[in-house]
Scaffold this motif. Structure first.
Motif, short mmCIF file in Angstrom:
data_model
loop_
_atom_site.label_atom_id
_atom_site.label_comp_id
_atom_site.label_asym_id
_atom_site.label_seq_id
_atom_site.Cartn_x
_atom_site.Cartn_y
_atom_site.Cartn_z
N UNK A 213 10.40 -5.96 66.33
CA UNK A 213 9.46 -6.06 65.21
C UNK A 213 8.16 -6.67 65.71
N UNK A 214 7.06 -6.10 65.29
CA UNK A 214 5.77 -6.58 65.76
C UNK A 214 5.41 -7.90 65.11
N UNK A 215 4.49 -8.69 65.74
CA UNK A 215 4.11 -9.99 65.19
C UNK A 215 3.52 -9.91 63.81
N UNK A 216 2.85 -8.76 63.47
CA UNK A 216 2.21 -8.69 62.17
C UNK A 216 3.21 -8.37 61.06
N UNK A 217 4.50 -8.21 61.42
CA UNK A 217 5.52 -8.02 60.40
C UNK A 217 5.77 -9.36 59.72
N UNK A 218 6.11 -9.31 58.47
CA UNK A 218 6.36 -10.54 57.73
C UNK A 218 7.57 -10.32 56.84
N UNK A 219 8.07 -11.42 56.30
CA UNK A 219 9.21 -11.34 55.38
C UNK A 219 8.77 -10.60 54.12
N UNK A 220 9.57 -9.62 53.71
CA UNK A 220 9.23 -8.82 52.55
C UNK A 220 9.31 -9.67 51.29
N UNK A 221 8.34 -9.56 50.39
CA UNK A 221 8.38 -10.33 49.15
C UNK A 221 9.65 -10.06 48.36
N UNK A 222 10.09 -11.09 47.61
CA UNK A 222 11.35 -10.98 46.87
C UNK A 222 11.28 -9.94 45.77
N UNK A 223 10.07 -9.72 45.21
CA UNK A 223 9.98 -8.78 44.09
C UNK A 223 9.85 -7.34 44.54
N UNK A 224 9.86 -7.09 45.86
CA UNK A 224 9.74 -5.73 46.36
C UNK A 224 11.11 -5.07 46.34
N UNK A 225 11.20 -3.91 45.80
CA UNK A 225 12.48 -3.23 45.68
C UNK A 225 12.86 -2.58 46.99
N UNK A 226 14.16 -2.31 47.14
CA UNK A 226 14.67 -1.64 48.34
C UNK A 226 14.80 -0.13 48.12
N UNK A 227 14.25 0.35 47.02
CA UNK A 227 14.39 1.77 46.72
C UNK A 227 13.18 2.57 47.17
N UNK A 228 12.26 1.94 47.91
CA UNK A 228 11.11 2.67 48.43
C UNK A 228 11.61 3.83 49.28
N UNK A 229 11.10 5.01 49.01
CA UNK A 229 11.61 6.21 49.65
C UNK A 229 11.07 6.33 51.07
N UNK A 230 11.96 6.59 52.01
CA UNK A 230 11.57 6.81 53.40
C UNK A 230 11.18 8.27 53.59
#
Length: 516
Positions: free
Chosen positions: A1-18
């Motif tokens: 994972x690159x340094x500019x990656x961050x912890x995903x916010x809690x309110x972000x859903x996991x249903x984002x379509x790939x």
């Protein structure tokens, strides 16, 4: 994972379509195999059907290499997936060597689209998300093999996210944001470049080397033999002139074809507030975006023949356009156009009433700068003619006279270029810009925003020290990195640096003690 990656916010859903790359990319990957087959067929035709073992080995190696490349590309198609969330873009790819990258939307500086002829045949394009990093690696994300519709939709969505997060106003669709579009009358400027003639020599050299590697003597080919029989009896001088004429004609045709391919469909506009976009290309389409807040100026380039015809090219001086090669390609704002139009577009791009490259009153440089250029012309004339004179003293007086005539002719031509180069020199501080101009074979006039200057470089050769001159370089994070004011007097150069960016050079200047 690159340094500019961050912890995903809690309110972000996991249903984002790939999303995945378009399956038609598989056909593009397989078409790579056609290249070695076409090379083998062309070699067969050139040699009249006589194929030796070296040709077979070379073509077989080429075929195996292309099969490996096609296999790697197919694996990338299978394993690549991406998605866009409310605050970032994520890309996962690879099976054995897995890569997971993530870029915050706030860091995105531009989204560019490029499609080569094969991509266009299958309705595909490549999308590159740039973050403004100068390095080629880790400076963004690339999705090679999206449908045109999907790529445009991704760019639109990213644009909306950037506007929403940065509070930027969207462009009014009723407003005409066009700054320039292609005029086929500009085609008259296409032949006025030496690149076409140089391309002829490069192409001939490449073909010769390829055939030589295959143990095929180009001079023994049937086509070459036919030309030798037709023109072998001509006088040498006539053959040389005929060869030069053919090279020039092919070069002009190549330059014209390059212009048509590179700038067909050209359109410069502002698709949204704070963004410039250049779309161009006939076979290979390109769509390049430049964020205006990263714009630090503009450069008007006038190659010699183009300048004589009243033409010029315009480039953006901007940061975040990649390394040197990428910056050279992505910073082009216009093809060769009339000089007045280039200056007008520069004013529009910079948000000025009149371009500073036109309006600034440039200060002339000392006559010592002219003497340096005349001395350089004299030295080169003597160095080139000296071997002829030396051989003449040993063999025949005819060569001595030829050497002197050559030296005189070369010096006269060099002196003309020296005066032209001296007249091109100039500098000024014009409002918020530092304007500098120099060059004769390509005269460049650059207007650089003074607040974009982060340092100064001062160089003085031994000859410059004797003449009381220096070359002052304005260092910046944009464009080519350093914009030089060449051969300016020491006092004028230091005063210019202090006037352009007060206090930046002062800590490094030793002042002479006051005289009592």
């Amino acid at each position: 994972m690159t340094p500019d990656s961050a912890v995903r916010p809690a309110d972000q859903t996991e249903t984002d379509e790939w999303g995945r790359l378009n399956p038609r990319l598989f056909l593009v990957n397989l078409s790579v195999v056609a290249t070695p087959l076409a090379t083998f067929a062309a070699t067969t035709v050139l040699t009249g059907g006589e194929i030796n073992l070296q040709v077979l080995i070379t073509c077989a190696s080429f075929l195996i290499t292309c099969l490996v490349i096609a296999g790697i590309s197919v694996m990338r198609l299978i394993t690549t997936r991406y998605r866009i969330t409310d605050d970032r873009v994520e890309l996962h790819k690879g099976r054995f060597f897995r890569s997971e990258r993530s870029i915050p939307v706030d860091r995105i500086r531009s989204v560019d689209l490029t499609a080569n002829p094969l991509h266009r045949v299958f309705g595909l394009t490549s999308l590159k998300i740039a973050t403004g990093d100068q390095a080629t690696s880790g400076g963004g994300l690339s999705l090679d093999g999206l449908s045109v519709h999907d790529a445009e939709e991704l760019r639109r969505r990213l644009s909306e996210l950037r506007h929403a997060r940065q509070g930027l106003a969207t462009a009014d669709p009723d407003d005409d944001a066009t700054l320039a579009r292609l005029d086929w009358a500009w085609l008259r400027y296409a032949p006025l470049t030496l690149w076409g003639v140089g391309g002829v020599f490069i192409a001939v050299g490449s073909v010769y080397r390829t055939l030589h590697e295959m143990k095929v003597d180009p001079l023994e080919l049937g086509v070459v033999k036919d030309l030798e029989e037709r023109f072998g009896s001509l006088p040498l001088w006539y053959g040389i002139l005929l060869t030069l004429a053919v090279i020039v004609v092919i070069g002009v045709a190549g330059s014209t074809a390059t212009f048509i391919e590179g700038w067909g469909g050209y359109h410069l506009d502002r698709p949204e507030t704070g963004l410039l976009r250049v779309r161009r290309g006939l076979l290979i389409t390109r769509s390049v975006s430049i964020e205006e807040q990263r714009l630090r100026g503009a450069e008007v380039a006038e190659p010699l023949l183009l300048r004589w015809a009243g033409g010029a090219r315009l480039k953006a001086v901007a940061s975040g356009l990649g390394d040197e090669d990428e910056n050279s390609s992505r910073s082009r704002l216009t093809p060769p156009v009339p000089r007045a139009l280039a200056q007008s577009i520069a004013a529009d791009v910079l948000g000025e009433r009149v371009s500073p490259t036109t309006e600034a009153q440039l200060a002339p440089h000392p006559r010592a700068a002219l003497r340096r250029r005349l001395n350089r012309a004299l030295i080169w004339s003597v160095l080139i003619a000296a071997p002829l004179v030396g051989l003449g003293l040993w063999l025949t007086p005819v060569l001595v006279h030829t050497g002197w005539i050559t030296a005189v002719v070369l010096f006269c031509a060099g002196a003309a270029f020296a005066f032209d180069a001296y007249r091109s020199l100039g500098h000024a501080v014009h409002g918020p810009y530092l304007v500098t101009r120099s060059g004769t074979f390509t005269r460049r006039t650059a207007a650089l925003q003074r607040d974009g200057i982060i340092g100064w470089t001062i160089t003085r050769s031994a000859f410059q020290r004797r003449a009381g001159l220096l070359t002052l370089g304005a260092a910046t994070a944009a464009g080519s990195g350093v914009y030089k004011v060449r051969d300016v007097a020491v006092s004028d150069g230091l005063a210019l640096a202090e006037d352009a960016v007060p206090g930046l050079l002062a800590p490094f200047v030793e002042r002479a003690p006051a005289r009592h």
